[in-house]
Design an enzyme around this catalytic site. Structure first.
Site, PDB file in Angstrom:
ATOM      1  N   TYR A 151      12.442  44.084  58.503  1.00  0.00           N
ATOM      2  CA  TYR A 151      12.281  44.333  56.804  1.00  0.00           C
ATOM      3  C   TYR A 151      13.137  43.647  56.173  1.00  0.00           C
ATOM      4  CZ  TYR A 151      13.365  46.782  52.769  1.00  0.00           C
ATOM      5  OH  TYR A 151      13.665  46.930  51.451  1.00  0.00           O
TER       6      TYR A 151
ATOM      7  N   LYS B 246      11.796  40.511  53.054  1.00  0.00           N
ATOM      8  CA  LYS B 246      12.410  40.537  51.572  1.00  0.00           C
ATOM      9  C   LYS B 246      12.940  38.831  51.705  1.00  0.00           C
ATOM     10  CE  LYS B 246      11.402  44.447  50.207  1.00  0.00           C
ATOM     11  NZ  LYS B 246      10.358  44.675  49.091  1.00  0.00           N
TER      12      LYS B 246
ATOM     13  N   SER C  47      15.651  43.261  48.148  1.00  0.00           N
ATOM     14  CA  SER C  47      16.831  44.278  48.386  1.00  0.00           C
ATOM     15  C   SER C  47      18.087  43.671  48.730  1.00  0.00           C
ATOM     16  CB  SER C  47      16.282  44.898  49.592  1.00  0.00           C
ATOM     17  OG  SER C  47      17.262  45.723  50.242  1.00  0.00           O
TER      18      SER C  47
HETATM   19  N1  UFG Z   1      23.778  58.237  56.098  1.00  0.00           N
HETATM   20  C1  UFG Z   1      24.045  59.580  56.613  1.00  0.00           C
HETATM   21  N2  UFG Z   1      23.481  60.277  57.250  1.00  0.00           N
HETATM   22  C2  UFG Z   1      21.806  60.233  57.088  1.00  0.00           C
HETATM   23  C3  UFG Z   1      21.452  58.995  56.203  1.00  0.00           C
HETATM   24  C4  UFG Z   1      22.467  58.186  55.993  1.00  0.00           C
HETATM   25  O1  UFG Z   1      25.322  59.598  56.908  1.00  0.00           O
HETATM   26  O2  UFG Z   1      21.072  60.965  57.362  1.00  0.00           O
HETATM   27  C5  UFG Z   1      24.840  57.344  55.623  1.00  0.00           C
HETATM   28  C6  UFG Z   1      24.415  55.868  56.346  1.00  0.00           C
HETATM   29  O3  UFG Z   1      25.209  55.573  57.409  1.00  0.00           O
HETATM   30  C7  UFG Z   1      24.994  55.122  54.965  1.00  0.00           C
HETATM   31  C8  UFG Z   1      24.796  55.713  53.904  1.00  0.00           C
HETATM   32  O4  UFG Z   1      24.594  57.403  54.291  1.00  0.00           O
HETATM   33  O5  UFG Z   1      26.369  55.161  54.954  1.00  0.00           O
HETATM   34  C9  UFG Z   1      23.546  55.402  53.056  1.00  0.00           C
HETATM   35  O6  UFG Z   1      22.283  55.395  53.969  1.00  0.00           O
HETATM   36  P1  UFG Z   1      20.805  55.390  53.460  1.00  0.00           P
HETATM   37  O7  UFG Z   1      20.158  55.202  54.653  1.00  0.00           O
HETATM   38  O8  UFG Z   1      20.602  56.039  52.341  1.00  0.00           O
HETATM   39  O9  UFG Z   1      20.803  53.601  52.912  1.00  0.00           O
HETATM   40  P2  UFG Z   1      21.132  52.250  53.472  1.00  0.00           P
HETATM   41  O10 UFG Z   1      22.314  51.688  52.779  1.00  0.00           O
HETATM   42  O11 UFG Z   1      21.120  52.506  54.851  1.00  0.00           O
HETATM   43  O12 UFG Z   1      19.862  51.434  53.190  1.00  0.00           O
HETATM   44  C10 UFG Z   1      19.327  51.565  51.909  1.00  0.00           C
HETATM   45  C11 UFG Z   1      17.716  51.102  52.114  1.00  0.00           C
HETATM   46  C12 UFG Z   1      17.492  49.704  52.608  1.00  0.00           C
HETATM   47  C13 UFG Z   1      17.905  48.789  51.806  1.00  0.00           C
HETATM   48  C14 UFG Z   1      19.634  49.026  51.647  1.00  0.00           C
HETATM   49  C15 UFG Z   1      20.103  48.005  50.639  1.00  0.00           C
HETATM   50  O13 UFG Z   1      17.231  52.543  52.736  1.00  0.00           O
HETATM   51  O14 UFG Z   1      16.001  49.821  52.378  1.00  0.00           O
HETATM   52  O15 UFG Z   1      19.667  50.443  50.999  1.00  0.00           O
HETATM   53  O16 UFG Z   1      21.330  48.426  50.216  1.00  0.00           O
HETATM   54  F1  UFG Z   1      17.952  47.667  52.349  1.00  0.00           F
END
Ligand code: UFG
Length: 335
Positions: free
Chosen positions: A148, A152, A124
């Protein structure tokens, strides 16, 4: 080629099975179904008109794992199985180290015992941590910020050390950015249990009325519109990257880490607007404080994937929204 796919019933695993089978590979699925459903494998069989064996098993079940290798003698392994929720990993770090790190040690030991030398590992972009520069290239320092992410990171290092010790060994570490979307058929897709942690499944549930509104987690980042920017990659493109990676891994030895993203990033508000266009109605949202541990922006440099795997993403934001929405409606109608 005969390929053992751990975690094959999961979101990325199931989409990868479809492409492996269509490319004429034989697959054996090894999955505990801890976070997936065996019915997903029936959908894959339906989609591809191909049959394959599956074993319900945990990587920590040493005897069963060895029996699986002895019986099926795979040429290569694609290793998806693992726990993947960042927040949960802070609450239960030992579960994460046990499943993800010890599980992989068991897998590599079984591979070594049974003379299987090729592995593609589901890593990841989270291994990079807070960006020192963007886009992240594969040489960016690694500094994961959650248990987590550290699992990785440790697994990457363990696999790399294994390839150094074993001159026949070959490993590709695929560092995924943000996988989204679903198969065009809508027969398979992401199926999180409970309230989704990730943006796109959350938006899909708002669009279908399961959840009342999106919570936009922070609008004061230094990005185009203040909301978080991510490099979203379509799961069908991501699955294709595994096919390319397995072909590459079996044609050389050593260990390579490769980013899998699109090389462009999209903000939370841009994703929401694109989804509104797909569903044809405005979607309610509320601005909330930042989520702890989130960074403003993540974006991949994708040149290495192009150079080594001849792979690049093909699907755009509109297709990510359309396939997610089709899958969400299918899921609601089949429940
Ligand atoms: N976000 C919101 N509201 C929500 C969920 C997310 O505004 O309900 C925002 C977050 O703040 C972020 C974006 O949407 O700016 C993406 O969030 P995600 O939770 O979809 O994804 P992340 O980038 O936080 O994490 C994902 C995976 C991880 C991985 C990572 C690697 O969940 O397992 O990408 O880039 F490690």
């Amino acid at each position: 080629m005969k390929i053992l796919v751990t975690g094959g019933a999961g979101f990325i695993g199931s989409h990868t099975l479809v492409q492996l089978l269509r490319a004429g590979h034989e697959v054996i699925v090894y999955d505990s179904f801890a976070n997936s459903k065996p019915q997903v494998l029936d959908q894959v069989k339906l989609l591809t008109s191909k049959d394959f064996p599956s074993i319900k098993g945990d990587l920590l079940e040493r005897d069963l794992l060895n029996k699986t290798f002895a019986e099926h003698r795979p040429d290569a392994v694609i290793h998806f199985a693992g726990l993947k929720a960042v927040g949960e990993s802070v609450e239960k770090p030992l579960d994460y180290y046990q499943n993800n790190v010890t599980g992989t040690l068991e897998l590599l030991t079984a591979m070594e015992t049974h003379g299987c030398h090729n592995i593609v590992f589901s890593s990841s972009a989270t291994v990079y941590g807070t960006p020192k520069y963007l886009p992240y290239d594969e040489e960016h320092p690694l500094s994961p910020e959650s248990p987590y992410g550290r699992t990785k990171f440790f697994v990457e290092k363990i696999i790399e050390d294994w390839t150094i010790s074993n001159p026949q060994a070959s490993a590709i570490l695929l560092r995924y950015f943000n996988p989204v979307g679903a198969d065009d058929s809508a027969l398979i897709g992401e199926d999180p249990s409970g309230i989704p942690n990730n943006l796109v499944p959350y938006i899909a549930q708002v669009a279908s009325g399961v959840l009342p509104h999106l919570q936009v987690l922070g609008d004061d980042y230094e990005t185009r519109d203040g909301t978080g920017e991510r490099d979203y990659v379509h799961v069908v493109d991501l699955a294709a990257a595994h096919l390319a990676a397995i072909n590459y891994a079996t044609s050389q030895t050593g260990c390579d880490a490769i980013n899998i993203g699109t090389g462009t990033s999209i903000t939370v508000m841009e994703f929401l607007k694109a989804f509104e266009k797909t569903v044809g109605k405005p979607l309610p949202y509320k601005i909330k404080p930042r989520r702890s541990g989130d960074v403003a922006k993540m974006e991949a440099k994708v040149d290495k994937a192009k150079a080594l795997l001849q792979w690049e993403s093909e699907r755009n934001l509109e297709n990510m929204c359309e396939t997610t929405w089709r899958w969400q409606r299918y899921k609601m109608s089949s429940n």
